[in-house]
Scaffold this motif. Structure first.
Motif, mmCIF file in Angstrom:
data_model
loop_
_atom_site.group_PDB
_atom_site.id
_atom_site.type_symbol
_atom_site.label_atom_id
_atom_site.label_comp_id
_atom_site.label_asym_id
_atom_site.label_seq_id
_atom_site.Cartn_x
_atom_site.Cartn_y
_atom_site.Cartn_z
ATOM 1 N N MET A 1 0.828 -1.213 0.000
ATOM 2 C CA MET A 1 0.000 0.000 0.000
ATOM 3 C C MET A 1 0.847 1.241 0.000
ATOM 4 N N THR A 2 0.384 2.245 -0.677
ATOM 5 C CA THR A 2 1.198 3.447 -0.782
ATOM 6 C C THR A 2 1.226 4.195 0.534
ATOM 7 N N THR A 3 0.075 4.318 1.178
ATOM 8 C CA THR A 3 0.058 5.002 2.468
ATOM 9 C C THR A 3 -0.224 3.969 3.541
ATOM 10 N N ALA A 4 0.484 4.041 4.607
ATOM 11 C CA ALA A 4 0.322 3.052 5.661
ATOM 12 C C ALA A 4 -0.793 3.445 6.625
ATOM 13 N N ALA A 5 -1.667 4.328 6.137
ATOM 14 C CA ALA A 5 -2.713 4.837 7.017
ATOM 15 C C ALA A 5 -3.575 3.738 7.588
ATOM 16 N N ALA A 6 -3.861 3.805 8.844
ATOM 17 C CA ALA A 6 -4.750 2.836 9.464
ATOM 18 C C ALA A 6 -6.180 3.215 9.111
ATOM 19 N N LYS A 7 -7.094 2.409 9.600
ATOM 20 C CA LYS A 7 -8.506 2.634 9.315
ATOM 21 C C LYS A 7 -8.913 4.030 9.775
ATOM 22 N N THR A 8 -9.419 4.809 8.843
ATOM 23 C CA THR A 8 -9.896 6.135 9.227
ATOM 24 C C THR A 8 -11.393 6.185 9.020
ATOM 25 N N MET A 9 -12.065 7.065 9.673
ATOM 26 C CA MET A 9 -13.510 7.065 9.604
ATOM 27 C C MET A 9 -14.031 7.957 8.492
ATOM 28 N N THR A 10 -13.219 8.948 8.085
ATOM 29 C CA THR A 10 -13.720 9.824 7.041
ATOM 30 C C THR A 10 -12.976 9.548 5.735
ATOM 31 N N ARG A 11 -13.712 9.693 4.655
ATOM 32 C CA ARG A 11 -13.107 9.480 3.351
ATOM 33 C C ARG A 11 -12.104 10.580 3.053
ATOM 34 N N GLN A 14 -6.962 10.351 -2.196
ATOM 35 C CA GLN A 14 -5.620 9.781 -2.215
ATOM 36 C C GLN A 14 -5.093 9.741 -3.641
ATOM 37 N N LEU A 15 -3.795 9.917 -3.763
ATOM 38 C CA LEU A 15 -3.161 9.806 -5.077
ATOM 39 C C LEU A 15 -2.918 8.321 -5.385
ATOM 40 N N LEU A 16 -3.362 7.888 -6.565
ATOM 41 C CA LEU A 16 -3.198 6.471 -6.912
ATOM 42 C C LEU A 16 -2.062 6.222 -7.889
ATOM 43 N N CYS A 17 -2.082 6.940 -9.007
ATOM 44 C CA CYS A 17 -1.113 6.697 -10.067
ATOM 45 C C CYS A 17 -1.208 7.839 -11.057
ATOM 46 N N THR A 18 -0.578 7.688 -12.206
ATOM 47 C CA THR A 18 -0.678 8.746 -13.216
ATOM 48 C C THR A 18 -1.389 8.215 -14.447
ATOM 49 N N ARG A 19 -1.717 9.152 -15.331
ATOM 50 C CA ARG A 19 -2.437 8.802 -16.550
ATOM 51 C C ARG A 19 -1.690 7.714 -17.338
ATOM 52 N N ALA A 20 -0.362 7.772 -17.310
ATOM 53 C CA ALA A 20 0.433 6.820 -18.098
ATOM 54 C C ALA A 20 0.281 5.380 -17.586
ATOM 55 N N ASP A 21 -0.153 5.232 -16.324
ATOM 56 C CA ASP A 21 -0.360 3.884 -15.794
ATOM 57 C C ASP A 21 -1.664 3.265 -16.292
ATOM 58 N N SER A 112 -10.907 10.928 -10.009
ATOM 59 C CA SER A 112 -10.772 11.932 -11.073
ATOM 60 C C SER A 112 -9.310 12.305 -11.302
ATOM 61 N N PHE A 113 -9.101 12.962 -12.419
ATOM 62 C CA PHE A 113 -7.761 13.453 -12.746
ATOM 63 C C PHE A 113 -7.506 14.785 -12.056
ATOM 64 N N LYS A 114 -6.275 14.921 -11.533
ATOM 65 C CA LYS A 114 -5.805 16.257 -11.189
ATOM 66 C C LYS A 114 -4.570 16.443 -12.034
ATOM 67 N N GLY A 115 -4.727 17.132 -13.140
ATOM 68 C CA GLY A 115 -3.652 17.156 -14.139
ATOM 69 C C GLY A 115 -3.509 15.755 -14.695
ATOM 70 N N ASP A 116 -2.278 15.221 -14.599
ATOM 71 C CA ASP A 116 -2.077 13.850 -15.076
ATOM 72 C C ASP A 116 -2.146 12.835 -13.946
ATOM 73 N N GLU A 117 -2.440 13.304 -12.746
ATOM 74 C CA GLU A 117 -2.510 12.392 -11.607
ATOM 75 C C GLU A 117 -3.932 11.867 -11.416
ATOM 76 N N VAL A 118 -4.002 10.603 -10.972
ATOM 77 C CA VAL A 118 -5.308 9.993 -10.726
ATOM 78 C C VAL A 118 -5.545 9.971 -9.220
ATOM 79 N N TRP A 119 -6.634 10.629 -8.777
ATOM 80 C CA TRP A 119 -6.961 10.707 -7.349
ATOM 81 C C TRP A 119 -8.292 10.010 -7.090
ATOM 82 N N ILE A 120 -8.344 9.347 -5.936
ATOM 83 C CA ILE A 120 -9.575 8.637 -5.564
ATOM 84 C C ILE A 120 -10.020 9.093 -4.185
ATOM 85 N N GLU A 121 -11.334 9.145 -3.973
ATOM 86 C CA GLU A 121 -11.835 9.468 -2.634
ATOM 87 C C GLU A 121 -12.320 8.193 -1.969
ATOM 88 N N ALA A 122 -11.595 7.744 -0.948
ATOM 89 C CA ALA A 122 -11.969 6.472 -0.314
ATOM 90 C C ALA A 122 -11.729 6.544 1.187
#
Ligand code: SRM
Ligand SMILES: Cc1cc2nc3c(=O)[nH]c(=O)nc-3n(C[C@H](O)[C@H](O)[C@H](O)COP(=O)(O)OP(=O)(O)OC[C@H]3O[C@@H](n4cnc5c(N)ncnc54)[C@H](O)[C@@H]3O)c2cc1C
Ligand code: SF4
Ligand code: FES
Lengths: 122, 840
Positions: A1-11, A14-21, A112-122
């Motif tokens: 996992m990219t972030t070692a964040a533990a279980k959080t209660m609010t969404r 997070q940055l996942l990857c780039t458009r090229a992936d 959604s994209f932020k520029g060429d970055e792919v971000w997810i709300e989870a």
């Protein structure tokens, strides 16, 4: 996992990857930390369409394998869908609803994209 | 019979076989349960099942799927069902039937007890392992006995005998058929037909002994039994199935004094009444007009008549009479077509004239029996090709006037095409389905009442839900009627293209369209789907052969093609390198072993003469292939709808019988056609002589060596619906062989439907094998060279897809399990079995 964040209660976004992936008109899989713990998501990229990006469970409930990202994308009556590569059930990309079985829905996440970055709300 | 409505009349039906059950259905459908309290006795422990398809019990169907109904159906309609309870006597004075469990009163009684297999009175016929073929329990007994047997004999070479022989063969027994008469199927075919049938059946490895009367069965020396014939010749075998005809189960009727036929059977009249008006009889136990009907369709018609008789007792309907029934049949016995219509021997029609056609090479025989004035068909006989049956049956059943030259009806299509009777030519009264007595008029009425497809017509009329023999005719009729009513029979591949696969193929070729996006933009709409995308991917590959890993083609592929490996049930993949012709060097074998060890892969020899490595993780595939390619392997396309393997036998290089180098030819063929994508997978085989150790006759393309070259077979299939390949051309040189295979495959690719194997394509091909020969061998369409050119283009552009992928970092990105984490999927869990890993 990219972030070692533990279980959080609010969404959180997070940055996942780039458009090229991503693979146009197809899917790739990624790990995300969700409010329910780490999950595998399938990311689909439909360049040029009203909604270009979709994030949906990578886990296929019918076979129990993590494979949804490897299915064929298309549309049924205009609604974008992915067909599971194992037993070929279809799922709506927008809300995860299985077309062959009312009682089955995959989880979906805003992405959604932020520029060429792919971000997810989870 | 006048009974108050509140008190129902007691109706007992003895026998819950096919006809007894049909009677119950008829009674329920017509509301007779209002009047009658129905009780059914069945001696078997199973609810009525489809005896006609009994043999499928050996090829995968179970009792449940053969059942004609459910206990719930009986309960729901208030019909009492007493299974495993045999009626042992009828007490007509008391109006009761007797079983070991008790006595039951009846007002009306129906005998539907069917028949039993006749076992000739040969000493020793009751030895262990001497069995019959009639019920599910019989088949269980045969299966059990076959486990410890290597050989089997069927006594009786009639219809059922040959079916039993096929079953024994299917149980891997060396099988022989012993027939008392001088030929096989004496009831249906004549001397010529019988000889042809014998040749065909012997060619399948079943020994045929005709004109043999068994005198006794004693202990064998090499096998369990020894059969001694009239001439003191002997035959040893482990298992014997008697199939020497059937006899009506009429003992109840006989014991209770009903009128019987001289040679058995309960005499009935047109209303199915026996000599006691309280008692009816239907099905194989009943004798009507001195005939017993040993087929299910006449039994169903009797059931209908009996139901009408039972209701007519209340004055509610006019009784419909049983008017006799047609005994025409068409069957596939041991893969051999046999058809018999009406007076096939011509011995029941004074002055009848016969036309005969015999093709000793193709092993086909056809005979017409024509009325003395030459205007009506009174009978016909077919061996080897039943495609003539439907048309002939219509001429016969509907008394349609014959064409001027009746012989044209049985001559091979070709020069003068046989005047097939299209659905148009049939009168409204033409019977389409004899099992359920459905006419063309009934089908049209169903369509007019709103049935808009085949399924709906079947549901409405029941046509084609009995023996299934009328399925092809029904489909043509329904399609024709729908089209003539302006209903478009939709043949589009899916909702994104209003075209068939063949039309899309032509568009791609003619317009030179090279990508899916261009095709859908110009000729379709939407995003496409999992039906049209792989189909178009296949068309594009057959035409232009660009790597399927190119960006434009990647999203079209099924997962197997995308990752160039076969997905397994846990999301891992299998790897199958090509092993052309099944020939492999020790060095390469060592490499396969090393790779499997290194990546912890399960290994197995496949049915296609190569080695499959299972359980590869997505992210390991490129490294695995790097090592395999390094050692000289290429991709095996086990994942594609494309050329799979060319199986070979060892042939003349080692085998003492081989007449050509079959391995060499197999390798050449495999290299020529490897990578070729088609509507479905393609399998080949080459045998070095007629012993056929490579099983070429079960392949799409089969090659068998001859003294003078190669015989080519096409359109065979193993799998779900096995089909023997047909001999296509003989004694070909290497060059001729390649040329005809080039043309054949390209013509298939051009015209077949998606996911249609060559066998299915061949069966749907109008004009059949002769047409295919004209196109390929005689170049009747003038496209021979074009097809060869198109094939050569594919051959010239071949490249190993895996070699292309591992040298391209962009393509390799695809082989990551996760784009943001390099660790493997933790949900893939394995366990060890017999020294190897498998999914947990
Ligand atoms: C590996 C193998 C079984 C084995 O362990 O021996 C096999 C395995 C599969 N077969 Fe097969 N078949 C294998 C030989 C056969 C054979 C025997 C032969 O080729 O001589 C047949 C019958 C011959 C024939 O095809 O006519 C066969 C008839 C089928 C069928 C039924 C085809 C039909 O026309 O009825 C399917 C289903 C399909 O293709 O739609 C099938 C489908 C499959 C699939 C692809 C099912 C799937 O989608 O997962 C299996 C996966 C292969 C894998 O993961 O690697 N397999 N399969 C054999 C691979 C041979 C090879 O070296 O490539
Ligand atoms: C292997 C095989 C293949 C066949 N193939 C074809 C085909 O292709 N086409 C075709 O038209 N026909 C075919 N037939 C024939 C067809 O199955 C019969 O015509 C049909 O089953 C006759 O139906 P029935 O109800 O008269 O007799 P059955 O189906 O035999 O039913 C009679 C039932 O009554 C029971 N019974 C008998 N006596 C008593 C009693 N005293 N008390 C209680 N129950 C009793 C029996 O146990 C049996 O279950 C085939 C038959 C076999 C065995
Ligand atoms: S088919 Fe003929 S040549 Fe080939 S192995 Fe068998 S016997 Fe030998
Ligand atoms: S003729 Fe038997 S199902 Fe139609």
């Amino acid at each position: 996992m990219t972030t070692a964040a533990a279980k959080t209660m609010t969404r959180t976004w997070q940055l996942l990857c780039t458009r090229a992936d991503l693979v146009p008109f197809s899917g790739v899989a990624a790990w995300v930390d969700t409010t329910d713990g780490p999950a595998q998501v399938a990311l689909f990229y439909l360049p040029g369409h009203a909604q270009e990006l979709y994030a949906i469970d990578h886990h296929d409930p019918f076979s129990g394998a993590n494979v949804i990202a490897r299915g064929i994308v298309g549309d049924i009556k205009g609604e974008p869908v992915v067909a599971s590569p194992i037993y070929k059930q279809h799922f709506h990309l927008t809300d995860g609803q299985c077309l062959e079985d009312d009682s089955v829905t995959l989880r979906t996440w805003p992405v959604s994209f932020k520029g060429d970055e792919v971000w997810i709300e989870a | 019979m006048n009974t108050a409505h509140s008190e129902k009349v007691q109706l007992i039906i003895i026998g819950n076989g096919m006809v007894g059950h049909h009677l119950v259905e008829q009674l329920v459908e017509r509301g007779a349960t209002e009047r009658y309290a129905i009780t059914v006795f069945g001696e078997e422990r199973h609810l009525a099942y489809d005896r006609v398809h009994l043999s499928e019990y050996f090829s995968g169907r179970d009792a449940a799927s053969l059942a004609l109904s459910t206990a719930d159906y009986y309960a729901e309609h208030g019909v009492t069902l007493r299974l495993a309870e045999e009626v042992t006597a009828i007490d007509r004075d008391a109006g009761e039937v007797v079983t070991p469990q008790g006595r039951y009163p009846y007002d009306r009684l129906v005998l539907a007890t069917g028949s039993y297999p006749f076992v000739p009175p040969i000493p020793g016929n009751d030895r262990d392992g001497c069995l019959v073929y009639r019920t599910l329990d019989d088949l269980d007994a045969i299966r059990a006995a076959a486990e410890s047997a290597t050989t089997g004999v069927v006594v009786g070479g009639g219809l059922l005998g040959l079916e039993a022989a096929n079953a024994l063969r299917g149980l891997n027994l060396d099988t022989a058929v012993v027939e008392f008469a001088p030929r096989l199927m004496p009831m249906q075919v004549d001397h010529e037909g019988g000889e042809l049938l014998r040749e065909k059946i012997e060619a399948l490895g079943v020994q045929v002994l005709t004109g043999r009367a068994t005198q006794e069965i004693v202990d064998g020396q090499a096998s369990r039994h020894r059969m001694v014939f009239q001439d003191d010749k002997v035959l040893e075998t482990d298992l014997i199935v008697f199939s020497a005809g059937i006899r009506p189960r009429d003992e109840l009727a006989r014991d209770s004094g009903l009128e019987m036929g001289e040679r058995g059977g309960v005499v009935i009249d047109d209303r199915c009444l026996t000599s006691d008006p309280a008692i009816l009889a239907v099905g194989e136990v009943a004798l009507w007009n001195n005939s017993i009907f040993g087929l299910v369709a006449p039994g169903y018609q009797m059931a209908k008549a009996a139901a009408a008789t039972l209701l007519a007792a209340f004055g509610e309907t006019e009784g419909e009479a049983f008017k006799g029934a047609d005994m025409s049949t068409k069957l596939k016995l041991l893969g051999v077509d046999v058809g018999s219509i009406g007076d096939a021997h011509g011995d029941r029609t004074p002055g009848a004239r016969m036309f005969r056609f015999l093709d000793p090479l193709k092993q086909q025989y056809r005979k017409l029996v024509v009325s003395s004035d030459g205007r009506r068909l009174v009978g016909a006989m077919l061996v080897g090709d039943n495609s003539y049956y439907d048309t002939l049956l219509q001429y016969y059943a509907n008394r349609i006037e014959l064409p001027e030259d009746p012989a044209s009806l049985i001559l091979p299509a070709g020069g003068e095409a046989a005047p097939a009777l299209g659905p148009d030519a049939l009168p409204e009264t033409a019977t389409i389905c004899s099992c359920h007595n459905v006419t063309k008029g009934d089908v049209c009425a169903a369509i007019d009442a709103g049935a808009t497809d085949l399924g709906a017509v079947k549901g409405e009329t029941k046509a084609s839900t009995g023996c299934g023999g009328c399925a092809a005719l029904l489909k043509t009729l329904v399609d024709h009627e729908l089209e003539s009513r302006g209903v478009e029979v939709d043949k589009s591949i899916c909702e994104h293209f209003a075209h068939t696969r063949q039309e899309l193929y032509d568009i791609v070729r003619v317009e030179g369209i090279k990508t899916f996006s261009e095709l859908i933009e110009k000729h379709g709409h939407g995003l496409g789907c999992d039906i049209c995308k792989p189909a178009v991917a296949s068309i594009l590959a057959s035409c232009f052969n660009e790597p399927i890993t190119d960006a434009a083609h990647v999203p079209l592929q099924d997962t197997n093609d995308t990752f160039m490996a076969n997905m397994q049930k846990n999301g891992t993949y299998s790897v199958v390198p090509r092993v052309p012709g099944g020939e492999i060097t020790p060095d390469k074998l060592v490499v396969l072993g090393q790779v499997a060890q290194k990546y912890a892969l399960y290994t197995k020899i496949t049915g296609g003469q190569r080695i499959d490595l299972f359980g590869a993780r997505l992210e390991d595939l490129p490294a695995i292939w790097g090592e395999l390619i390094e050692a000289g392997f290429e991709t095996g396309h086990a994942y594609g709808k494309s050329t799979r393997t060319v199986k070979s036998c060892v042939g003349s290089t080692w085998c003492r019988y081989g007449v050509q180098d079959s391995v060499g030819m197999a390798i050449q063929l495999e290299h020529r056609y490897k990578g070729l994508r088609a509507p479905h997978k393609l399998k080949f085989a080459v045998s070095g002589c007629t012993r056929e150790c490579a099983e070429a006759q079960s392949k799409d393309v089969g090659v068998i060596a001859t003294e003078n070259g190669w015989n080519l077979y096409v359109c065979g299939n193993g799998g779900m619906r096995p089909r023997h390949a047909e001999l296509f051309a003989t004694d070909l040189s290497d060059e001729e062989l390649f040329r005809y295979i080039d043309r054949f495959l390209m013509f298939y690719i051009r015209t077949a439907d998606r996911l249609q194997r060559t066998s299915v394509w061949r069966e749907s091909l109008e004009g059949g094998l002769d047409y295919l020969k004209q196109v390929i061998l005689e170049d009747s369409l003038g496209i021979g060279e074009e097809l060869e050119r198109q094939m050569q283009a594919v051959v010239d552009t071949y490249e190993c897809e895996w070699a292309g992928a591992i040298s391209d970092p962009e393509k390799l990105k695809r082989f990551r399990s996760f784009v943001n984490d390099s660790r493997p999927d933790p949900d893939i869990i394995t366990t060890s079995e017999r020294g190897q890993l498998r999914p947990a």
